[in-house]
Design an enzyme around this catalytic site. Sequence first.
Site, PDB file in Angstrom:
ATOM      1  N   ASN A   1       0.821  -1.199   0.000  1.00  0.00           N
ATOM      2  CA  ASN A   1       0.000   0.000   0.000  1.00  0.00           C
ATOM      3  C   ASN A   1       0.867   1.266   0.000  1.00  0.00           C
ATOM      4  OD1 ASN A   1      -2.444   1.685   0.253  1.00  0.00           O
ATOM      5  ND2 ASN A   1      -3.404  -0.209   0.915  1.00  0.00           N
ATOM      6  N   ARG A   2       0.305   2.378   0.478  1.00  0.00           N
ATOM      7  CA  ARG A   2       0.923   3.691   0.284  1.00  0.00           C
ATOM      8  C   ARG A   2       1.579   4.231   1.559  1.00  0.00           C
ATOM      9  NH1 ARG A   2      -3.484   3.050  -2.887  1.00  0.00           N
ATOM     10  NH2 ARG A   2      -3.240   3.677  -5.081  1.00  0.00           N
TER      11      ARG A   2
ATOM     12  N   HIS B   1       3.447   0.350  -2.730  1.00  0.00           N
ATOM     13  CA  HIS B   1       3.975  -1.021  -2.764  1.00  0.00           C
ATOM     14  C   HIS B   1       5.507  -1.066  -2.761  1.00  0.00           C
ATOM     15  CE1 HIS B   1      -0.069  -2.224  -3.053  1.00  0.00           C
ATOM     16  NE2 HIS B   1      -0.213  -2.185  -4.363  1.00  0.00           N
TER      17      HIS B   1
ATOM     18  N   HIS C   1      -1.250  -9.548  -3.923  1.00  0.00           N
ATOM     19  CA  HIS C   1      -2.074  -8.672  -4.764  1.00  0.00           C
ATOM     20  C   HIS C   1      -2.843  -9.461  -5.827  1.00  0.00           C
ATOM     21  CE1 HIS C   1      -3.290  -4.860  -6.511  1.00  0.00           C
ATOM     22  NE2 HIS C   1      -2.539  -4.194  -5.626  1.00  0.00           N
TER      23      HIS C   1
ATOM     24  N   TYR D   1      -5.860 -10.719  -7.996  1.00  0.00           N
ATOM     25  CA  TYR D   1      -7.168 -10.238  -8.443  1.00  0.00           C
ATOM     26  C   TYR D   1      -8.059 -11.448  -8.681  1.00  0.00           C
ATOM     27  CZ  TYR D   1      -5.082  -5.656  -9.629  1.00  0.00           C
ATOM     28  OH  TYR D   1      -4.452  -4.438  -9.608  1.00  0.00           O
TER      29      TYR D   1
ATOM     30  N   ASP E   1     -11.387   1.370  -3.243  1.00  0.00           N
ATOM     31  CA  ASP E   1      -9.950   1.134  -3.089  1.00  0.00           C
ATOM     32  C   ASP E   1      -9.587   1.645  -1.707  1.00  0.00           C
ATOM     33  OD1 ASP E   1      -7.318   0.503  -3.435  1.00  0.00           O
ATOM     34  OD2 ASP E   1      -6.894   2.049  -4.926  1.00  0.00           O
TER      35      ASP E   1
ATOM     36  N   GLN F   1      -7.299  -4.315   2.380  1.00  0.00           N
ATOM     37  CA  GLN F   1      -7.574  -3.345   1.323  1.00  0.00           C
ATOM     38  C   GLN F   1      -8.482  -4.015   0.291  1.00  0.00           C
ATOM     39  OE1 GLN F   1      -6.294  -0.227   1.405  1.00  0.00           O
ATOM     40  NE2 GLN F   1      -6.702   0.604  -0.634  1.00  0.00           N
TER      41      GLN F   1
ATOM     42  N   GLU G   1      -6.497  -7.486  -0.022  1.00  0.00           N
ATOM     43  CA  GLU G   1      -5.100  -7.452   0.381  1.00  0.00           C
ATOM     44  C   GLU G   1      -4.994  -7.294   1.899  1.00  0.00           C
ATOM     45  OE1 GLU G   1      -3.096  -4.427  -2.212  1.00  0.00           O
ATOM     46  OE2 GLU G   1      -5.128  -4.347  -3.056  1.00  0.00           O
TER      47      GLU G   1
END
Length: 349
Positions: free
Chosen positions: A78-79, A104, A177, A179, A250, A287, A314
């Site tokens: 993440n950020r 990331h 991560h 999907y 998100d 997340q 996540e």
Amino acid sequence: MEKRVFGTTNDGTEYHLYSFTNKNNMTMVLTELGATLVSVLVPDKNGVLRDVVLGYDQPQDYIDHTCYFGTVIGRSGNRIDKGRFTINGRTYQMDINDNENNLHSGNNGYDSRKWDVRSVCEEKNSITFGLESPDGDQGFPGNFQVTVTYTLTDDNEIILHYEGSSDADTVANMTNHTYFNLAGHDSGSMEKQILMIAADAYTPVRDSQSIPTGEIAPVEGTPMDFRTAKPIGRDINADFEQLKFVGGYDHNYVLSKDAGTMKKMAEAYCEETGIAMEARTDCCGVQFYAGNFITDQTGKGGAAYGKRHGFCLESQYYPNAVNQEGFASPILKAGEKYDSVTGYRFCLK
């Protein structure tokens, strides 16, 4: 276990695929590149195998694209605000690769590296990948040793077990991560699929750069509420500031105040295939990302991928937690063990 050549990247590095199948004919396929989960084949209600995760047919495609399909993210998922954090009075600077922030862990993330295959246990349908991350790598302090073990159980659960240690205080916030699309990776939008998230609260972001404000906000009475299962797309375009900031879901959902206790984090279901997924973790947050920024591209088997063709769950510490005193801390103390488990179990409903 079956091992076969996956392909070669532009720098000449060869990668392999490792396939494991359980007694129920469910298969998981992985590669050393990013310790990536490439495929998950699950029998649907008619006995047809569906690959329910997005990915590529060649390893170079994982290098060239920015969606992180199936990859392991580290040291920190993440950020991080401005790509900057302070530990023990010293400030560290990371890559700025997402607006004004770090996403990331930057441009040389664990997702783009060749992990070592440390061990394979065919009896348990498990494989362990390892990576050595030196002091200063990605801007983080400390020599970080990390492994991730994938296990496919006979209960149709894929369990991810992260273990690590560092010789200096550092940040450790590993995630995966992948999907998911329970109708199949090649089936288009997943917005009609049903999702439940076991969270009473989430962490609102301050603007389109997706850095949390520091607030823990209730989901009740908002489109963010997934405590009762609903179609992913039902409220995704609602007139709600948080959704407008990031073009849909998100956001980090608050599973607990602290990490360390296993709990259910989510359930998902596709009526078309009958495939359901139950997800659990010992992380304090998850997340939920609805694939808002998947660009039009070609995936496995020539499948056309695009916006909202897959969703991510996540497991993690909250975004920017290293800079938020009110969030559980992702700092791993020197000599202590990093240990985290997340599982995704598939069944028919």
